[in-house]
Design a protein around this motif. Sequence first.
Motif, short mmCIF file in Angstrom:
data_model
loop_
_atom_site.label_atom_id
_atom_site.label_comp_id
_atom_site.label_asym_id
_atom_site.label_seq_id
_atom_site.Cartn_x
_atom_site.Cartn_y
_atom_site.Cartn_z
N GLU A 116 0.80 -1.22 0.00
CA GLU A 116 0.00 0.00 0.00
C GLU A 116 0.83 1.27 0.00
O GLU A 116 0.29 2.37 -0.04
CB GLU A 116 -0.93 -0.01 1.21
N GLY A 117 2.17 1.14 0.03
CA GLY A 117 3.02 2.32 0.04
C GLY A 117 2.98 3.05 1.36
O GLY A 117 2.86 4.28 1.41
N ARG A 118 3.15 2.28 2.46
CA ARG A 118 3.14 2.86 3.82
C ARG A 118 4.42 2.47 4.57
O ARG A 118 4.38 2.23 5.77
CB ARG A 118 1.91 2.38 4.60
N THR A 119 5.54 2.43 3.89
CA THR A 119 6.77 1.95 4.53
C THR A 119 7.52 3.04 5.27
O THR A 119 8.40 2.75 6.07
CB THR A 119 7.73 1.35 3.48
N GLY A 120 7.25 4.30 4.96
CA GLY A 120 8.01 5.39 5.54
C GLY A 120 9.27 5.72 4.75
O GLY A 120 10.03 6.61 5.15
N TYR A 121 9.49 5.03 3.65
CA TYR A 121 10.59 5.34 2.74
C TYR A 121 9.98 5.94 1.47
O TYR A 121 9.32 5.22 0.70
CB TYR A 121 11.41 4.09 2.43
N PRO A 122 10.15 7.23 1.22
CA PRO A 122 9.40 7.92 0.18
C PRO A 122 9.49 7.31 -1.21
O PRO A 122 8.46 7.19 -1.89
CB PRO A 122 9.99 9.34 0.22
N ILE A 123 10.67 6.92 -1.68
CA ILE A 123 10.77 6.40 -3.03
C ILE A 123 10.06 5.05 -3.15
O ILE A 123 9.44 4.76 -4.18
CB ILE A 123 12.25 6.28 -3.49
N VAL A 124 10.10 4.24 -2.10
CA VAL A 124 9.39 2.97 -2.10
C VAL A 124 7.89 3.21 -2.13
O VAL A 124 7.15 2.60 -2.93
CB VAL A 124 9.78 2.13 -0.87
N ASP A 125 7.41 4.11 -1.29
CA ASP A 125 5.97 4.38 -1.21
C ASP A 125 5.45 5.00 -2.50
O ASP A 125 4.36 4.65 -2.97
CB ASP A 125 5.69 5.29 -0.02
N ALA A 126 6.21 5.90 -3.09
CA ALA A 126 5.79 6.51 -4.35
C ALA A 126 5.68 5.46 -5.45
O ALA A 126 4.71 5.45 -6.23
CB ALA A 126 6.78 7.60 -4.77
N ALA A 127 6.66 4.56 -5.51
CA ALA A 127 6.65 3.52 -6.54
C ALA A 127 5.44 2.60 -6.39
O ALA A 127 4.77 2.27 -7.37
CB ALA A 127 7.94 2.71 -6.47
N MET A 128 5.16 2.18 -5.15
CA MET A 128 4.04 1.25 -4.94
C MET A 128 2.71 1.93 -5.20
O MET A 128 1.78 1.32 -5.76
CB MET A 128 4.10 0.70 -3.53
N ARG A 129 2.57 3.19 -4.83
CA ARG A 129 1.31 3.89 -5.09
C ARG A 129 1.12 4.12 -6.58
O ARG A 129 -0.01 4.05 -7.09
CB ARG A 129 1.29 5.21 -4.32
N CYS A 130 2.21 4.37 -7.29
CA CYS A 130 2.13 4.50 -8.75
C CYS A 130 1.67 3.18 -9.37
O CYS A 130 0.80 3.16 -10.25
CB CYS A 130 3.48 4.91 -9.30
N LEU A 131 2.25 2.08 -8.93
CA LEU A 131 1.85 0.76 -9.43
C LEU A 131 0.37 0.51 -9.20
O LEU A 131 -0.36 0.10 -10.10
CB LEU A 131 2.68 -0.33 -8.75
N ASN A 132 -0.09 0.77 -7.98
CA ASN A 132 -1.49 0.50 -7.64
C ASN A 132 -2.45 1.37 -8.44
O ASN A 132 -3.57 0.94 -8.76
CB ASN A 132 -1.71 0.72 -6.14
N ALA A 133 -2.03 2.57 -8.79
CA ALA A 133 -2.91 3.49 -9.50
C ALA A 133 -2.89 3.31 -11.01
O ALA A 133 -3.90 3.54 -11.68
CB ALA A 133 -2.54 4.94 -9.16
N THR A 134 -1.73 2.88 -11.55
CA THR A 134 -1.58 2.87 -13.01
C THR A 134 -1.36 1.50 -13.61
O THR A 134 -1.51 1.33 -14.82
CB THR A 134 -0.38 3.76 -13.43
N GLY A 135 -0.95 0.51 -12.82
CA GLY A 135 -0.64 -0.80 -13.37
C GLY A 135 0.73 -0.89 -14.01
O GLY A 135 1.02 -1.86 -14.72
N TRP A 136 1.57 0.10 -13.75
CA TRP A 136 2.91 0.08 -14.35
C TRP A 136 3.91 0.66 -13.36
O TRP A 136 3.56 1.47 -12.50
CB TRP A 136 2.93 0.92 -15.63
N MET A 137 5.17 0.22 -13.47
CA MET A 137 6.22 0.75 -12.61
C MET A 137 7.52 0.81 -13.41
O MET A 137 7.85 -0.11 -14.16
CB MET A 137 6.43 -0.13 -11.37
#
Length: 474
Positions: A323-344
């Motif tokens: 869900e992008g709740r790790t507290g590490y910004p680049i990790v969270d941004a990547a996971m939220r992008c994946l969940n929203a767009t289907g691509w990383m």
Amino acid sequence: MRLVWFRNDLRLSDNPALRHGCASDEPVAALFIISPTQWRQHKMAPIRQRFILAQVDALGRELAALGIQLHLLRVETFAEVPAALADLCRELGVTQLYANQAIELDEQRRDHAVTAALAEQEVGCHWLNGCCVLPPGRVLTGGREMFKVFTPFSRAWLKALDEDGFVIHRAPAPLGDSLPWQPLAERAFVDEGLGELTPDPRWPVGEAEALRRLHAFLEQGVLGYGETRDFPALAGTSILSPYLAAGIVSPRQCVAALQQRLGGRPQSKAQPGFVWLNELIWREFYRHLLVLIPTLSMNRPFKPETAALPWSWDPDAFAAWCEGRTGYPIVDAAMRCLNATGWMHNRLRMIVASFLTKDLHIHWRLGEDYFMSRLIDGDLAANNGGWQWAAGTGADAAPYFRVFNPTTQGQRFDPQGEFIRTWVSELADLPATHVHQPHDWLRLKGRQDYPAPMVDHAVARVRAIEMFRDLEKQ
């Protein structure tokens, strides 16, 4: 009657099965099999299912214009395919079946069963190489084994390509009058709760779109690809992976277009365009591995001894990563992008995979499955290869001590925090000097809207390395 069975090769051009199927005066029909239950068992993302079905719709119209009827069968699982296909062949009077080779183990088993079932009806089956530039098994060591490290495979692949060459085949000429085509949206049996069959507007279907993207990248981006490809805030990649995964464009077409653009095929890192060509060779490497090492399709590590690693299966930690709740910004941004767009972005795939396996010490299989359940370009060979590379269980020369630092990775590849601020709304107003390590800044502002780091990276890194060192001692 000849029957051409389309699978992950949803194109007219450079399609060996279609070319051979249309190489005689016999009438030709085409087939696509929809297997919703099997797709779910293989964790196929809904966005990928919609993308594939929309492309099947486009392909059906294009085939109909050539006088070839595309038949659709809904067969829930692979186990039911041989009988269903035998019935269709009997109904149509098929004498020869043409299809491009599948590389995944379940699909290969299905195809072996199809061959046996159709042999009883004296229907010949022809399996061709449509998924790789060079067929699996062509690039081997001097001892006739598969390469276990990429760099020597890459050198041998280039040498083999120079020796073999390749040909791009045009789409077949019309075989008869244009036929009618009923859109998939009008066929109730296709609906599987996927919503509209048209894909995300960011990913238009069609061979013309795939080739447009390919040539636009080669004209505008390939020469600078080595410098821009790792920065997710930049449009520095080809964005072709969904089209390659669905077979809307072939890897041979990519190599041929690159050669045409450069006036020859690059052979080393010093030559323009080689960095992108090498990415295509990575794709080949993982596909060849999947064919020649079937256990990779069975949730097993490339390095068998790493099956004993004491991975975690912590559901709460895994959910935070998803869900992008790790507290590490680049990790969270990547996971939220994946969940929203289907691509990383590929650099981000490496960062988040390293974080899951080396910082949270969670089994790579969970991450592999989650990616497949979300990615529009989900491809077993590339996904498994990438996850095992990151986890230290895969084909790599020195894997276990590679542990990405998520903070420094973010600072290096998203230096101004543009990508992070796009996807992590809690950090949208942070200055670039604090966006990668935001917690002190947030604390001074009295804000608690972004989670604290799940783990101390320095401590987690040591533990990850110890896991592998302990394994070596056993």
